[in-house]
Enzyme design. Structure first.
Site, mmCIF file in Angstrom:
data_model
loop_
_atom_site.group_PDB
_atom_site.id
_atom_site.type_symbol
_atom_site.label_atom_id
_atom_site.label_comp_id
_atom_site.label_asym_id
_atom_site.label_seq_id
_atom_site.Cartn_x
_atom_site.Cartn_y
_atom_site.Cartn_z
ATOM 1 N N SER A 132 -13.908 -46.010 33.597
ATOM 2 C CA SER A 132 -13.570 -45.551 32.251
ATOM 3 C C SER A 132 -14.293 -46.427 31.248
ATOM 4 O O SER A 132 -14.574 -47.596 31.505
ATOM 5 C CB SER A 132 -12.050 -45.618 32.059
ATOM 6 O OG SER A 132 -11.729 -46.488 31.008
ATOM 7 N N LYS A 133 -14.600 -45.830 30.109
ATOM 8 C CA LYS A 133 -15.359 -46.572 29.105
ATOM 9 C C LYS A 133 -14.579 -47.788 28.617
ATOM 10 O O LYS A 133 -15.139 -48.703 28.043
ATOM 11 C CB LYS A 133 -15.743 -45.656 27.944
ATOM 12 C CG LYS A 133 -16.721 -44.605 28.427
ATOM 13 C CD LYS A 133 -17.285 -43.724 27.339
ATOM 14 C CE LYS A 133 -18.191 -42.694 28.017
ATOM 15 N NZ LYS A 133 -18.595 -41.602 27.173
#
Ligand code: GLU
Length: 492
Positions: free
Chosen positions: A266-267
């Site tokens: 995930s970012k």
């Protein structure tokens, strides 16, 4: 085989492969986007086809300043070049969706005319109330009621008088949408699972699932490689293809990239650097990153993993796209980048490390020759440019930190005598260079009666704190006479 199947076969055989990477400029170039672009690119080049870059900027609230630029700059940095886009031209433009609004409008009108889409005037409050009522009545499929489709007479006139509307596609009944995904095999959806969804918003901007079909059709896209988050969009897109009677391209939905704990990358995951720009800034090499990303969900089918651009194009086979999630393996990235760094000339590596050395002030008062010595000393160990700073710090730090093994080694009988002799020899050196130091080690061995490991190890540990490391005479020349002598004194 049916006539249609035969025709499709012939079409496939003679059709130029055309693929696209279609980023939304809602962020910077992420490792996952880069992978999508790269597989599209490799597939196109393998088949002598075209790779198109299209900007999907219809989600205006989410577009970020500089997003488009970052995507393009860092794709180019990686070595991914496109054959068509707004900057290089092409016959199928415009290549930014916001510049294609008239085109979408025309196709939306066509569907409305054919009775396959309709205007909906319901307000968001009305839609919300409708959904709530359906859920309290226990409906399984909560879909739009088609109030605006079914309205007639006075009700219709009243709705139309509101002026503002969205356009919805009329989802056909009892339709099955099956596609043969290159990665997943056959996937089917039923039309019952979808309500009449919006194809054009009230501001005249189409939604992604509509615009993407119009564009892929008009741009003659033959294959679509994209992330698995788009699987559930595919049936919606197939509805649009069918409504127009257009052929559907071939899809390949790539599996997720996961971190070392098996969780979706995930970012927000702070432990993994995920943007290409960050890797560029840290002194990773574009060819190495290209190589690494190519292996992130695809296997070349041969043992060798260090593969050039040309080799990857040659070897690319979509049948070897991974069917399970791919782990982002940081060690593998370091290993691959190190292999590419080893192949550089010292001068090229110095250039890569330069910004980091300058930023830390390491080169202040130093000559270029000194910088080159530093580089050549660590050349084989470096995994990325900025790491030179860590290696430098470790090497030149005031306090040496010895691990247990090194401590035990240096505590052995006789070591002190060897070090004393080493110090004496070094002090006598006029030119504190690698040859002189090499000779001093030898002479100290003679004087103290030490040889082999019992000679070299104490000299190395006392001066560098480590049992392994770069070529010792060269390293000591770089450290300088004063530092080396004072380090040795602490162990005598
Ligand atoms: N703009 C979409 C995205 O960034 C493209 C999806 C597609 O390739 O169809 O996810």
């Amino acid at each position: 085989r049916s006539r249609r199947q035969r025709q499709m076969c012939i079409r496939d055989r003679f059709m130029t492969v055309r693929v696209r990477y279609a980023p939304s400029p809602t962020g910077f170039l992420h490792i996952g986007n880069a992978r999508t672009a790269l597989y599209n690119y490799l597939f196109a080049k393998h088949h002598g086809g075209d790779f198109i870059l299209r900007i999907e900027d219809t989600d205006i609230e989410r577009n970020v300043e500089g997003g488009e630029e970052s995507q393009m700059n860092y794709l180019r940095w990686l070595g991914i070049e496109w054959d068509e886009s707004f900057d290089v031209g092409g016959e199928y433009g415009p290549y930014r969706q916001l510049e294609r609004l008239d085109i979408y409008r025309k196709y939306v009108d066509e569907l409305i005319e054919k009775g396959l889409a309709y205007k909906c005037y319901c307000t968001s409050e009305e839609l919300e109330a409708e959904r709530e009522a359906m859920s309290t009545h226990g409906h399984d499929n909560i879909h739009y009621s088609r109030r605006c489709l079914n309205a007639t007479g006075e009700e219709l006139a009243e709705l139309e008088a509101r002026g503002e509307y969205v356009v919805r596609i009329k989802v056909p009944e009892n339709e099955v949408y099956t596609f043969n995904d290159i990665v997943r095999g056959e996937i089917s959806f039923n039309s019952e699972d979808f309500g009449d969804w919006v194809i054009m918003k009230s501001n005249g901007i189409p939604t992604y699932n509509f615009a993407v079909v119009v564009d892929d059709y008009l741009m003659k896209i033959t294959h679509v490689f994209r992330g698995e988050e788009h699987i559930t969009n595919t049936p919606k897109q197939m509805m649009v293809y069918r409504a127009f009677g257009w052929d559907v391209p071939t899809f390949a939905h790539m599996t997720l990239i996961v971190n070392e704990n098996g969780k979706k990358l995930s970012k927000r995951d702070k432990d993994t650097v995920q943007f290409i720009e960050q890797y560029a800034n840290m002194g990773y090499l574009p060819e190495a990153l290209f190589n690494f990303i190519a292996l992130l969900g695809w296997s070349p089918g041969i043992e060798e993993e260090i593969l050039s651009h040309e080799q990857l194009i040659e070897l690319f086979d979509e049948k070897r796209l991974s069917k399970s999630p791919s782990t982002f393996d940081k060690n593998k990235l370091s290993y691959i980048n190190n292999r590419y760094i080893k192949a550089l000339e010292d001068e090229e590596l110095l250039e890569l490390c330069m910004p980091h050395l300058v930023e830390e002030g390491i080169l202040e008062g130093k000559t270029t020759a000194w910088a080159m010595e530093l580089i050549s000393l660590f050349h084989d160990r470096l995994s990325y440019g900025a790491e030179i700073v860590d290696l430098y710090d470790e090497f030149f730090s005031e306090e040496l930190e010895l691990d247990e093994e090194a401590q035990a080694f240096i505590a052995q009988d006789g070591v002190s005598e060897t070090l004393k002799a080493f110090k004496t020899e070094l002090e006598a050196l006029e030119d504190f260079n690698a040859e002189g130091i090499q000779a001093a080690i030898k002479a100290a061995g003679k004087a103290a009666g030490a040889k082999g490991k019992m000679l070299f190890m104490p000299c190395r540990i006392a001066t560098t704190g480590q049992m392994h490391g770069p070529d010792l005479p060269k390293a000591l020349a770089l450290l300088g006479k004063d530092t080396v002598i004072s380090r040795i004194e602490k162990f005598i």
